[in-house]
Design a protein around this motif. Structure first.
Motif, PDB file in Angstrom:
ATOM      1  N   LYS A   1       0.871  -1.394   0.065  1.00 38.35           N
ATOM      2  CA  LYS A   1      -0.058   0.003  -0.143  1.00 38.35           C
ATOM      3  C   LYS A   1       0.854   1.249   0.229  1.00 38.35           C
ATOM      4  CE  LYS A   1      -3.691   2.424   2.452  1.00 38.35           C
ATOM      5  NZ  LYS A   1      -4.564   2.303   3.474  1.00 38.35           N
ATOM      6  N   ASN A   2       1.855   1.222   0.964  1.00 30.67           N
ATOM      7  CA  ASN A   2       2.847   2.549   0.865  1.00 30.67           C
ATOM      8  C   ASN A   2       3.392   2.775  -0.574  1.00 30.67           C
ATOM      9  OD1 ASN A   2       4.489   0.409   1.405  1.00 30.67           O
ATOM     10  ND2 ASN A   2       5.839   1.617   2.674  1.00 30.67           N
ATOM     11  N   GLU A   3       3.709   1.571  -1.245  1.00 31.53           N
ATOM     12  CA  GLU A   3       4.436   1.837  -2.578  1.00 31.53           C
ATOM     13  C   GLU A   3       3.450   2.381  -3.544  1.00 31.53           C
ATOM     14  OE1 GLU A   3       5.666  -2.108  -3.102  1.00 31.53           O
ATOM     15  OE2 GLU A   3       7.820  -1.787  -2.381  1.00 31.53           O
ATOM     16  N   ARG A   4       2.080   1.978  -3.343  1.00 34.50           N
ATOM     17  CA  ARG A   4       1.017   2.449  -4.281  1.00 34.50           C
ATOM     18  C   ARG A   4       0.818   3.729  -4.074  1.00 34.50           C
ATOM     19  NH1 ARG A   4      -3.289  -0.612  -2.608  1.00 34.50           N
ATOM     20  NH2 ARG A   4      -4.170   1.184  -1.352  1.00 34.50           N
TER      21      ARG A   4
ATOM     22  N   THR B   1      -9.727  -0.225  -8.187  1.00 37.59           N
ATOM     23  CA  THR B   1     -11.168   0.099  -8.562  1.00 37.59           C
ATOM     24  C   THR B   1     -11.425   1.752  -7.988  1.00 37.59           C
ATOM     25  OG1 THR B   1     -11.810  -0.108  -6.223  1.00 37.59           O
ATOM     26  CG2 THR B   1     -12.105  -2.182  -7.799  1.00 37.59           C
ATOM     27  N   GLN B   2     -12.302   2.275  -8.752  1.00 37.23           N
ATOM     28  CA  GLN B   2     -12.338   3.703  -8.416  1.00 37.23           C
ATOM     29  C   GLN B   2     -12.635   3.932  -6.976  1.00 37.23           C
ATOM     30  OE1 GLN B   2     -15.484   5.407  -7.390  1.00 37.23           O
ATOM     31  NE2 GLN B   2     -14.343   7.387  -7.535  1.00 37.23           N
ATOM     32  N   ALA B   3     -13.289   3.079  -6.122  1.00 40.47           N
ATOM     33  CA  ALA B   3     -13.439   3.050  -4.816  1.00 40.47           C
ATOM     34  C   ALA B   3     -12.072   3.274  -4.182  1.00 40.47           C
ATOM     35  CB  ALA B   3     -14.377   2.029  -4.285  1.00 40.47           C
ATOM     36  N   THR B   4     -11.074   2.211  -4.418  1.00 43.19           N
ATOM     37  CA  THR B   4      -9.853   2.220  -3.889  1.00 43.19           C
ATOM     38  C   THR B   4      -9.034   3.344  -4.077  1.00 43.19           C
ATOM     39  OG1 THR B   4      -9.797  -0.255  -4.061  1.00 43.19           O
ATOM     40  CG2 THR B   4      -7.624   0.826  -3.910  1.00 43.19           C
ATOM     41  N   ILE B   5      -9.111   4.002  -5.534  1.00 34.87           N
ATOM     42  CA  ILE B   5      -8.396   5.118  -5.742  1.00 34.87           C
ATOM     43  C   ILE B   5      -8.890   6.186  -5.021  1.00 34.87           C
ATOM     44  CG2 ILE B   5      -9.566   5.860  -7.776  1.00 34.87           C
ATOM     45  CD1 ILE B   5      -5.938   6.098  -7.328  1.00 34.87           C
ATOM     46  N   SER B   6     -10.158   6.321  -5.100  1.00 34.10           N
ATOM     47  CA  SER B   6     -10.916   7.466  -3.898  1.00 34.10           C
ATOM     48  C   SER B   6     -10.431   7.517  -2.752  1.00 34.10           C
ATOM     49  CB  SER B   6     -12.376   7.404  -4.087  1.00 34.10           C
ATOM     50  OG  SER B   6     -12.937   8.611  -3.389  1.00 34.10           O
TER      51      SER B   6
END
Length: 156
Positions: free
Chosen positions: A3-6, A37-42
């Protein structure tokens, strides 16, 4: 990818491209091998503190907030300029404020409001471009309205 890399990759992409929509950001992340997903990016954007800021060419683009943990009136212009309007005091509707914000920024502004005014808030409801603030008292409503208005009127 962790996650931190993302999150670091998202920051890097936002800083190096003029991105107007989450779909554009998702497409750039796909080029780096990430299917989100759009939810994850949000959620990621809210966690990072990505907000819409005016671009030099006209449209609003995504940029990073410079949250320093300071009170709302000391927030950087890129954050302060995202509040477009605040409701007038209405004697018939006490203990509430309504903010219009640049689309895509309500959750970031909500986070700042909750951080700065936690003891004065009953609740805060935010969608993409608006925020409803419910206060514990009329005095709290006045204090928050005055401080947010001051924040909006600062030039630098």
């Amino acid at each position: 990818m962790k996650k931190n890399e993302r999150l670091n990759l998202i920051k890097k992409i936002v800083l190096s491209h003029d991105i107007e929509t989450q779909h554009e950001l998702l497409a750039l992340l796909r080029e780096h091998g990430l299917e989100l997903t759009q939810a994850t990016i949000s959620r990621d954007m809210n966690e990072i503190g990505i907000v819409k800021i005016p671009s030099g060419s006209g449209p609003y683009i995504y940029g990073l907030s410079q949250d320093s943990g300071k009170k709302i009136s000391q927030r950087p212009l890129s954050i302060r300029s995202t509040i477009l309007s605040i409701s007038e005091k209405n004697p018939g509707l006490k203990q509430h404020l309504y903010l219009k914000v640049v689309p895509g920024n309500a959750m970031v502004i909500k986070r700042y409001l909750c951080q700065d005014f936690a003891d004065r808030l009953f609740g805060v409801i935010a969608d993409d471009d608006s925020i409803l603030i419910l206060t514990k008292s009329e005095a709290d409503e006045d204090i928050i309205r005055d401080e947010v208005s001051e924040w909006m009127n600062q030039k630098s």
